[in-house]
Design an enzyme around this catalytic site. Structure first.
Site, PDB file in Angstrom:
ATOM      1  N   ARG A  96       6.373  -8.792  17.853  1.00 52.58           N
ATOM      2  CA  ARG A  96       5.110  -9.808  17.542  1.00 52.58           C
ATOM      3  C   ARG A  96       4.109 -10.238  18.429  1.00 52.58           C
ATOM      4  O   ARG A  96       2.988  -9.861  18.390  1.00 52.58           O
ATOM      5  CB  ARG A  96       5.604 -11.000  16.968  1.00 52.58           C
ATOM      6  CG  ARG A  96       6.330 -10.987  15.705  1.00 52.58           C
ATOM      7  CD  ARG A  96       7.367 -12.156  15.607  1.00 52.58           C
ATOM      8  NE  ARG A  96       8.450 -11.856  16.196  1.00 52.58           N
ATOM      9  CZ  ARG A  96       9.528 -12.735  15.886  1.00 52.58           C
ATOM     10  NH1 ARG A  96       9.730 -13.398  15.132  1.00 52.58           N
ATOM     11  NH2 ARG A  96      10.696 -12.405  16.715  1.00 52.58           N
TER      12      ARG A  96
ATOM     13  N   LYS B 194      26.166 -17.545  15.668  1.00 56.45           N
ATOM     14  CA  LYS B 194      24.712 -18.179  15.279  1.00 56.45           C
ATOM     15  C   LYS B 194      24.807 -19.028  14.241  1.00 56.45           C
ATOM     16  O   LYS B 194      25.493 -18.887  13.285  1.00 56.45           O
ATOM     17  CB  LYS B 194      23.619 -17.101  15.119  1.00 56.45           C
ATOM     18  CG  LYS B 194      22.875 -16.655  16.280  1.00 56.45           C
ATOM     19  CD  LYS B 194      21.795 -15.929  15.704  1.00 56.45           C
ATOM     20  CE  LYS B 194      20.575 -15.693  16.379  1.00 56.45           C
ATOM     21  NZ  LYS B 194      19.587 -14.769  15.874  1.00 56.45           N
TER      22      LYS B 194
ATOM     23  N   HIS C 229       8.815  -9.710   8.379  1.00 56.19           N
ATOM     24  CA  HIS C 229       9.854  -8.647   8.189  1.00 56.19           C
ATOM     25  C   HIS C 229       9.418  -7.660   7.001  1.00 56.19           C
ATOM     26  O   HIS C 229       9.608  -6.341   7.287  1.00 56.19           O
ATOM     27  CB  HIS C 229      11.190  -9.220   7.684  1.00 56.19           C
ATOM     28  CG  HIS C 229      11.858 -10.256   8.564  1.00 56.19           C
ATOM     29  ND1 HIS C 229      12.273 -11.505   8.234  1.00 56.19           N
ATOM     30  CD2 HIS C 229      12.218 -10.133   9.765  1.00 56.19           C
ATOM     31  CE1 HIS C 229      12.788 -11.954   9.011  1.00 56.19           C
ATOM     32  NE2 HIS C 229      12.817 -11.315  10.263  1.00 56.19           N
TER      33      HIS C 229
ATOM     34  N   SER D 187      11.823 -16.414  11.112  1.00 61.69           N
ATOM     35  CA  SER D 187      12.542 -17.091  10.248  1.00 61.69           C
ATOM     36  C   SER D 187      12.686 -18.410  10.843  1.00 61.69           C
ATOM     37  O   SER D 187      12.934 -19.402  10.127  1.00 61.69           O
ATOM     38  CB  SER D 187      13.857 -16.494  10.282  1.00 61.69           C
ATOM     39  OG  SER D 187      13.730 -15.130   9.709  1.00 61.69           O
TER      40      SER D 187
HETATM   41  P1  ADP Z   1      13.698 -13.587  13.781  1.00 60.00           P
HETATM   42  O1  ADP Z   1      14.637 -14.691  13.564  1.00 60.00           O
HETATM   43  O2  ADP Z   1      12.784 -13.794  14.850  1.00 60.00           O
HETATM   44  O3  ADP Z   1      12.712 -13.723  12.356  1.00 60.00           O
HETATM   45  P2  ADP Z   1      15.226 -11.424  13.092  1.00 60.00           P
HETATM   46  O4  ADP Z   1      16.620 -11.094  13.814  1.00 60.00           O
HETATM   47  O5  ADP Z   1      15.271 -11.789  11.545  1.00 60.00           O
HETATM   48  O6  ADP Z   1      14.428 -12.486  13.940  1.00 60.00           O
HETATM   49  O7  ADP Z   1      14.250 -10.018  13.249  1.00 60.00           O
HETATM   50  C1  ADP Z   1      14.506  -8.808  13.012  1.00 60.00           C
HETATM   51  C2  ADP Z   1      13.505  -7.878  13.762  1.00 60.00           C
HETATM   52  O8  ADP Z   1      12.355  -8.402  13.162  1.00 60.00           O
HETATM   53  C3  ADP Z   1      13.082  -8.138  14.995  1.00 60.00           C
HETATM   54  O9  ADP Z   1      13.026  -6.997  15.703  1.00 60.00           O
HETATM   55  C4  ADP Z   1      11.910  -8.982  15.018  1.00 60.00           C
HETATM   56  O10 ADP Z   1      11.285  -8.985  16.319  1.00 60.00           O
HETATM   57  C5  ADP Z   1      11.126  -8.635  13.983  1.00 60.00           C
HETATM   58  N1  ADP Z   1      10.366  -9.648  13.375  1.00 60.00           N
HETATM   59  C6  ADP Z   1      10.654 -10.804  12.834  1.00 60.00           C
HETATM   60  N2  ADP Z   1       9.553 -11.507  12.391  1.00 60.00           N
HETATM   61  C7  ADP Z   1       8.430 -10.729  12.457  1.00 60.00           C
HETATM   62  C8  ADP Z   1       7.303 -10.907  12.260  1.00 60.00           C
HETATM   63  N3  ADP Z   1       6.560 -11.800  11.903  1.00 60.00           N
HETATM   64  N4  ADP Z   1       6.380  -9.739  12.649  1.00 60.00           N
HETATM   65  C9  ADP Z   1       6.793  -8.425  13.130  1.00 60.00           C
HETATM   66  N5  ADP Z   1       8.258  -8.443  13.379  1.00 60.00           N
HETATM   67  C10 ADP Z   1       9.073  -9.641  13.224  1.00 60.00           C
END
Ligand code: ADP
Length: 162
Positions: free
Chosen positions: A92, A43, A19, A130
């Site tokens: 990703r 969730k 993130h 996450s």
């Molecule tokens: P996650 O639970 O999969 O981490 P989130 O809802 O917190 O998802 O993610 C918010 C945004 O950040 C989404 O667009 C997700 O694809 C992106 N994201 C999450 N982890 C990564 C990462 N490692 N690299 C790039 N983008 C990410």
């Protein structure tokens, strides 16, 4: 001068280096970035919305063009409220595309002016989510290469509290 704001929405449960990589990239492109925790009651979460926002704030302390917020309801309504039409999402791998493509299309149907901008993290974070962090923490594994130090602490405290 016109200032361009973008919103980076997500669950951030908890915030990871993936993130933060996307946040770095977006904050270099846009004048102002709002990182906003999505309040989703169905969730199951490890951290409350307030805890997730607090961890983001600590990670982003001193970053003048970044604001941390949270929102409930439709993202397009929130974007209108924040007077922006740009949504940032991270990609990703191709596996993210199906889901992201669907959300972006729905958002554009609801609000034709909305643009979703996809950014790729550096290679080493392409496997990171996450839920990977939560799973490793559940089995008492080391997450220090995946999240900032204050999140490592919060994750172990949350695990011990269960
Ligand atoms: P996650 O639970 O999969 O981490 P989130 O809802 O917190 O998802 O993610 C918010 C945004 O950040 C989404 O667009 C997700 O694809 C992106 N994201 C999450 N982890 C990564 C990462 N490692 N690299 C790039 N983008 C990410």
């Amino acid at each position: 001068m016109r200032t361009k704001t973008a919103i980076y929405p997500g669950s951030f449960d908890p915030v990871t280096f993936g993130h933060l990589d996307i946040i770095d990239r977006a904050s270099r492109i846009f004048d102002h970035l709002i990182v906003s925790v999505f309040v989703h009651s169905d969730k199951k979460h490890m951290f409350s919305v307030e805890e997730r926002a607090a961890m983001l704030k600590t990670a982003l302390k001193g970053r003048k063009n970044i604001t941390v917020d949270s929102f409930e309801g439709l993202l397009v309504d929130y974007a209108k409220k924040k007077k922006t039409n740009v949504i940032i999402r991270g990609l990703r791998a191709i596996s993210d595309l199906d889901y992201e493509f669907q959300i972006a299309a729905v958002n554009r149907t609801l609000s034709p002016g909305i643009e979703t901008v996809f950014l790729m993290p550096r290679q080493r974070y392409t496997y990171l989510s996450s839920s990977v962090v939560r799973d490793i923490a559940h089995f008492k594994g080391d997450v220090s290469k995946l999240v900032p130090a204050h999140v490592v602490k919060a994750v172990s405290a949350a695990r011990r509290g269960k």
